[in-house]
Design a protein around this motif. Sequence first.
Motif, PDB file in Angstrom:
ATOM      1  N   GLY A   1    -153.252  42.888  64.335  1.00  0.00           N
ATOM      2  CA  GLY A   1    -152.507  43.446  65.467  1.00  0.00           C
ATOM      3  C   GLY A   1    -151.004  43.216  65.330  1.00  0.00           C
ATOM      4  O   GLY A   1    -150.203  43.960  65.901  1.00  0.00           O
ATOM      5  N   LEU A   2    -150.616  42.211  64.523  1.00  0.00           N
ATOM      6  CA  LEU A   2    -149.189  41.948  64.309  1.00  0.00           C
ATOM      7  C   LEU A   2    -148.490  43.118  63.613  1.00  0.00           C
ATOM      8  O   LEU A   2    -147.268  43.183  63.573  1.00  0.00           O
ATOM      9  CB  LEU A   2    -149.015  40.692  63.433  1.00  0.00           C
ATOM     10  N   LEU A   3    -149.293  44.028  63.035  1.00  0.00           N
ATOM     11  CA  LEU A   3    -148.712  45.095  62.211  1.00  0.00           C
ATOM     12  C   LEU A   3    -148.560  46.416  62.960  1.00  0.00           C
ATOM     13  O   LEU A   3    -148.260  47.444  62.346  1.00  0.00           O
ATOM     14  CB  LEU A   3    -149.583  45.323  60.963  1.00  0.00           C
ATOM     15  N   ALA A   4    -148.739  46.382  64.270  1.00  0.00           N
ATOM     16  CA  ALA A   4    -148.757  47.629  65.046  1.00  0.00           C
ATOM     17  C   ALA A   4    -147.467  48.428  64.884  1.00  0.00           C
ATOM     18  O   ALA A   4    -147.485  49.654  64.960  1.00  0.00           O
ATOM     19  CB  ALA A   4    -149.000  47.307  66.524  1.00  0.00           C
ATOM     20  N   ASP A   5    -146.336  47.757  64.633  1.00  0.00           N
ATOM     21  CA  ASP A   5    -145.076  48.493  64.546  1.00  0.00           C
ATOM     22  C   ASP A   5    -144.373  48.282  63.203  1.00  0.00           C
ATOM     23  O   ASP A   5    -143.160  48.411  63.084  1.00  0.00           O
ATOM     24  CB  ASP A   5    -144.157  48.064  65.714  1.00  0.00           C
ATOM     25  N   THR A   6    -145.147  47.939  62.167  1.00  0.00           N
ATOM     26  CA  THR A   6    -144.534  47.663  60.855  1.00  0.00           C
ATOM     27  C   THR A   6    -144.350  48.971  60.077  1.00  0.00           C
ATOM     28  O   THR A   6    -145.224  49.843  60.095  1.00  0.00           O
ATOM     29  CB  THR A   6    -145.440  46.698  60.062  1.00  0.00           C
ATOM     30  N   ASP A   7    -143.201  49.102  59.391  1.00  0.00           N
ATOM     31  CA  ASP A   7    -142.909  50.352  58.666  1.00  0.00           C
ATOM     32  C   ASP A   7    -143.657  50.461  57.340  1.00  0.00           C
ATOM     33  O   ASP A   7    -143.993  51.556  56.902  1.00  0.00           O
ATOM     34  CB  ASP A   7    -141.399  50.433  58.358  1.00  0.00           C
ATOM     35  N   LEU A   8    -143.857  49.324  56.673  1.00  0.00           N
ATOM     36  CA  LEU A   8    -144.474  49.343  55.337  1.00  0.00           C
ATOM     37  C   LEU A   8    -145.427  48.171  55.203  1.00  0.00           C
ATOM     38  O   LEU A   8    -145.054  47.028  55.488  1.00  0.00           O
ATOM     39  CB  LEU A   8    -143.381  49.203  54.254  1.00  0.00           C
ATOM     40  N   VAL A   9    -146.657  48.457  54.770  1.00  0.00           N
ATOM     41  CA  VAL A   9    -147.610  47.373  54.523  1.00  0.00           C
ATOM     42  C   VAL A   9    -148.054  47.453  53.060  1.00  0.00           C
ATOM     43  O   VAL A   9    -148.465  48.515  52.586  1.00  0.00           O
ATOM     44  CB  VAL A   9    -148.850  47.485  55.441  1.00  0.00           C
ATOM     45  N   ILE A  10    -147.937  46.335  52.355  1.00  0.00           N
ATOM     46  CA  ILE A  10    -148.380  46.300  50.953  1.00  0.00           C
ATOM     47  C   ILE A  10    -149.583  45.371  50.862  1.00  0.00           C
ATOM     48  O   ILE A  10    -149.499  44.191  51.216  1.00  0.00           O
ATOM     49  CB  ILE A  10    -147.258  45.801  50.018  1.00  0.00           C
TER      50      ILE A  10
END
Length: 688
Positions: free
Chosen positions: A363-372
């Motif tokens: 859930g911490l990634l709800a507004d992240t631009d790039l996930v690797i």
Amino acid sequence: MTVSIVRENAIAIVAIDNPPVNALSQAVRQGLVDAVAELDADAAVKAVVLICAGRTFIAGADVNEFGKPPQRPHLPDVVATVEGAKKPWVAAIHGSALGGGLEVALGCAYRVAVASASLGLPEVKLGIIPGAGGTVRLPRLIGPAAAVDMITGGSPVGARKAEALGLVDTIIDGDLRAGAIAFAEGAAEKALPQPISGRAVPVVEAGFWEGAEKAIAAKAKREIAPLRALASVRKASEADFAEAMAFERETFLELRGSEQAAALRHVFFAERAAPRPPELAGVTPRAIRSAAVIGGGTMGAGIAAALRDACLPVVLIERDAAAVARGLANIKAIYDGSVKRGRMTQALADERMAGVTGGDDYGLLADTDLVIEAVFEDLSVKRAVFDKLSAVCRPDAVLATNTSYLDPDAISQGVSHPERFLGLHFFSPAHVMKLLEIVPTETTAPEVLATGFSLARMLGKIPVRAGICDGFIGNRILKVTRAQAERLLLSGATPSAVDAAMRAFGLPMGPFEAQDLGGLDIAAFQRKAARERGETPFAPIAERLCAIERYGQKTGGGWYDYQPGDRAPKPSETVAAIIVEEASGRPQWVWEEADIADAIILPMVNEATRILEEGVALRSADIDLVKIHGYGFPRWRGGPMQYAQARGLAAVVAVLDGLAAAGLAAPPCEGLRRAAQAGGFQGLSGRG
Ligand code: 3H9
């Protein structure tokens, strides 16, 4: 106008405007000579400021002119003309004063710079030495020891260090032009300083030159320019100015036409072309302001550090609290290492760590631009990660997999908005290694691919687009390298002879030493996967070593034996016995160093040509960048494709035909035969 003059009271401002980097084209050189004549003749002018438009001071000679006959006025004469001017010239430096640019500044009576400027003589990085007095004037100004460091290393120094060395007279705070004019007004009041050419070179202590030669030779290995640069600085301290200038010029012209210089120029332009592939011209990348990494192992931690080094806030996701703590500790260990080696202050390391948030909640990634994603190389594990990411991330968030061998198309199955998915293959350690293979899937949108390239720019990496195949560009060629190395063992060579030959060719390590360092188990795991896909990987001896758990240094033995606490490889009787068994019944040969190198490098070229033909790589120069920046291929050889071209493709085909006839390599592919006929790889992939 490339070179223009304006007057402000008694100060003339000579401005060079030759985008992109104010290189010293013929027009600039002529403009400078004309400016000296005009201003010498103008009684109203008391001093001159030499300044540049755009992002930088003169960044050097125009590298594009190096392959062509030199045109008048030659740069040494231009610098001498500036030095002989009747009025004091003040070089006003911003951006970079490099190569010929610094040489022009050394012709000036004074040098002032903004604090962010850098100054250097990077010629050795292009396989040449300074050709317009750099090796002769610099030691006169800053002393031979500092000059040797700058010239033979080629790395620029910052303005503050340059000031401490005496290379810059003063640092200008605020507006450079105004500050330089004020400085010039002061200079106009004083007598002209003695030109640098007329000064004596400070004396060095006994044994200095011998010590320098030893140190530089050890570092440069087979690269020729650094030692030739040293010889030129030495000449400057032992002969008079004119003789030293003649010596420098002769060396410069000789090296300019050398194979190493051609190879290094090729790499220079390839590196600059790589971040801007023509096929993505006009495509706007997505903005990346925040990033996340899934998996905090060696690879994930390195990627997180690379992202933090580009000042992006980073979230690290692991499966539970203990794994999060381990992942954060891995990142911290990277920064602790940088502080220990003096590469970073503790304060900066703390700031970098403060920008990493760890957690086990996607859930911490709800507004992240790039996930690797950088988890274990297992398709189902990776797919499970992307299922979760599909559920929580914004639909426009870019999702990337860091995989070395898996098929990104297969990983992307089921990802929501699959146009935002791509492969990003980092090399370990990911915060250090410059190469980034960017692997679009069938569905990757052009702007997402462009985002991969813009990310590479942000991270200071060399991006190369790779198509999907087993191992992409780099590891696919590596497989051939290793297979050839084993073929050599089966036909009479020893591991030490093969490794020594590859080091002699210019690689930092031979294939067997490298496997012992990295661990033989990784490749064994990949071979197992390949067999499951129905392939028949060739590694008969490596298989035998893995079967007895000789995985390399970490198990005390691999291709070599290792004593506890000692990383020096010792030839192994166990390995020798296995080689004898596996080689039984095969013809044995006596191998010279050069033939060993041919039997490894030329099959790599053959495979690389296939890669090009298949469109897995778009340009032969991209393959060169992959091998140089990911696998330690000697830069001064220009990469395998440049090496093959310099060697002559017809000769390469002939050697491969010979190896194939002896059963020691695959025959040259049709593409290589065609390239040999055409005299180059151009057009082979149909795309570049
Ligand atoms: C020399 O000076 C010999 C003398 O001693 C003796 C003579 C007799 N020439 O790197 P970038 C182009 S040897 C021609 O992306 P940045 C580059 O190809 C020379 N073109 O920018 C690119 O073109 P494009 C010693 C050059 O802001 C564009 O400029 N000097 C040259 O990241 C932008 O380049 C050097 O070795 C050149 N010399 O970095 C300096 N330099 O846009 C080499 C650049 O079409 N240059 N271009 O792709 C650099 O280190 C960096 O370019 C610099 C700017 C730091 C200046």
